[in-house]
Scaffold this motif. Structure first.
Motif, PDB file in Angstrom:
ATOM      1  N   GLY A  69      38.571  51.404  44.475  1.00 52.11           N
ATOM      2  CA  GLY A  69      38.921  49.996  44.507  1.00 52.11           C
ATOM      3  C   GLY A  69      37.776  49.039  44.286  1.00 52.11           C
ATOM      4  N   LYS A 109      39.552  42.947  53.372  1.00 56.04           N
ATOM      5  CA  LYS A 109      40.330  44.173  53.567  1.00 56.04           C
ATOM      6  C   LYS A 109      40.203  45.081  52.337  1.00 56.04           C
ATOM      7  CE  LYS A 109      44.586  45.679  55.568  1.00 56.04           C
ATOM      8  NZ  LYS A 109      45.831  45.381  56.170  1.00 56.04           N
ATOM      9  N   ARG A 110      40.206  44.488  51.156  1.00 54.78           N
ATOM     10  CA  ARG A 110      40.015  45.277  49.932  1.00 54.78           C
ATOM     11  C   ARG A 110      38.587  45.800  49.820  1.00 54.78           C
ATOM     12  NH1 ARG A 110      43.576  41.270  46.358  1.00 54.78           N
ATOM     13  NH2 ARG A 110      45.600  42.203  46.797  1.00 54.78           N
ATOM     14  N   VAL A 121      41.991  38.779  53.049  1.00 52.57           N
ATOM     15  CA  VAL A 121      42.572  39.701  52.062  1.00 52.57           C
ATOM     16  C   VAL A 121      41.454  40.360  51.254  1.00 52.57           C
ATOM     17  CG1 VAL A 121      44.001  39.827  49.974  1.00 52.57           C
ATOM     18  CG2 VAL A 121      44.794  38.519  51.959  1.00 52.57           C
ATOM     19  N   TRP A 122      40.471  39.559  50.795  1.00 52.46           N
ATOM     20  CA  TRP A 122      39.341  40.119  50.042  1.00 52.46           C
ATOM     21  C   TRP A 122      38.583  41.135  50.886  1.00 52.46           C
ATOM     22  CZ3 TRP A 122      34.200  40.231  51.277  1.00 52.46           C
ATOM     23  CH2 TRP A 122      33.373  40.826  50.316  1.00 52.46           C
ATOM     24  N   THR A 182      34.191  41.472  42.470  1.00 55.16           N
ATOM     25  CA  THR A 182      35.219  41.513  43.490  1.00 55.16           C
ATOM     26  C   THR A 182      35.942  42.838  43.390  1.00 55.16           C
ATOM     27  OG1 THR A 182      36.752  40.422  42.006  1.00 55.16           O
ATOM     28  CG2 THR A 182      35.570  39.016  43.551  1.00 55.16           C
ATOM     29  N   THR A 183      36.610  43.210  44.440  1.00 56.30           N
ATOM     30  CA  THR A 183      37.293  44.485  44.446  1.00 56.30           C
ATOM     31  C   THR A 183      38.480  44.439  43.514  1.00 56.30           C
ATOM     32  OG1 THR A 183      38.532  43.776  46.374  1.00 56.30           O
ATOM     33  CG2 THR A 183      36.543  45.069  46.768  1.00 56.30           C
ATOM     34  N   SER A 184      38.929  45.595  43.072  1.00 60.99           N
ATOM     35  CA  SER A 184      40.018  45.650  42.093  1.00 60.99           C
ATOM     36  C   SER A 184      41.303  45.071  42.668  1.00 60.99           C
ATOM     37  CB  SER A 184      40.239  47.090  41.631  1.00 60.99           C
ATOM     38  OG  SER A 184      40.638  47.887  42.719  1.00 60.99           O
ATOM     39  N   GLU A 185      42.220  44.738  41.784  1.00 61.65           N
ATOM     40  CA  GLU A 185      43.539  44.195  42.115  1.00 61.65           C
ATOM     41  C   GLU A 185      43.464  42.797  42.727  1.00 61.65           C
ATOM     42  OE1 GLU A 185      46.034  46.915  44.247  1.00 61.65           O
ATOM     43  OE2 GLU A 185      45.094  48.613  43.269  1.00 61.65           O
ATOM     44  N   GLU A 186      42.450  42.022  42.394  1.00 63.22           N
ATOM     45  CA  GLU A 186      42.392  40.648  42.927  1.00 63.22           C
ATOM     46  C   GLU A 186      42.878  39.688  41.890  1.00 63.22           C
ATOM     47  OE1 GLU A 186      39.497  39.264  45.578  1.00 63.22           O
ATOM     48  OE2 GLU A 186      38.608  41.220  45.712  1.00 63.22           O
ATOM     49  N   GLN A 220      38.284  48.990  51.530  1.00 62.83           N
ATOM     50  CA  GLN A 220      38.794  50.154  50.806  1.00 62.83           C
ATOM     51  C   GLN A 220      37.671  50.786  49.984  1.00 62.83           C
ATOM     52  OE1 GLN A 220      42.067  48.491  48.606  1.00 62.83           O
ATOM     53  NE2 GLN A 220      43.479  48.673  50.335  1.00 62.83           N
TER      54      GLN A 220
END
Length: 157
Positions: A102, A63-64, A60-61, A153-157, A67
């Motif tokens: 992101g 994949k972000r 999941v990380w 870390t990428t946003s929305e985590e 982005q």
């Protein structure tokens, strides 16, 4: 019972999983090859990254991350399979440029990172991946990308 796979077949599975990761495919595309809850180990500087402790949460990380850095790809230079340990090992170079939204900064930086990566994929006797280990200098990559080292870390985590 799954059919016994040899070293070539296991190496192909591990390469296929890595390719699916680089392409940003959903976890469901490789789930059949991953034991449920399989751990993901890495030694990283960012404590938020360190919390990604299963192959699925790492996926999941990643994949972000794609982005924010849509061109990110691991170019594999060396690969081998150890029969005794049931491990596929890849060594390569990760190149990524922050051109997408992101990331941990308000706007893409346009900066590029080139870092070395070692990835170890461990199989069980049922031919499933039971563990993945990544050796990567996240701090170096983040600095190159113009990101803060802690909390990048990428946003929305």
């Amino acid at each position: 019972m799954k059919k016994h796979l040899g070293r070539v077949e296991r190496l192909k599975i591990a390469l296929g999983v890595q390719s699916a990761m680089d392409e940003g495919q959903g976890f469901e595309t490789i789930a059949e090859y991953i034991e449920a809850g399989a751990p993901f180990h890495w030694n990283v500087n960012d404590s938020k990254l360190a919390s990604k402790t299963t192959v699925k949460t790492y996926w999941v990380w990643h994949k972000r991350f794609l982005q924010a850095c849509p061109d990110a790809k691991l170019q594999i230079h060396h690969r081998f399979y150890d029969d005794k340990k049931k491990e596929a090992v890849f060594m390569g170079t990760m190149k990524a440029t922050n051109t997408g939204p992101g990331g941990p900064v308000p706007e893409p930086t346009g900066k590029t990172s080139v870092t070395e990566v070692v990835l170890v994929v461990t199989f069980n006797s049922d031919q499933e991946i039971v563990c993945m280990t990544k050796i990567w200098n996240d701090a170096c990559a983040y600095r190159d990308l113009g990101w803060p080292v802690e909390g990048a870390t990428t946003s929305e985590e």
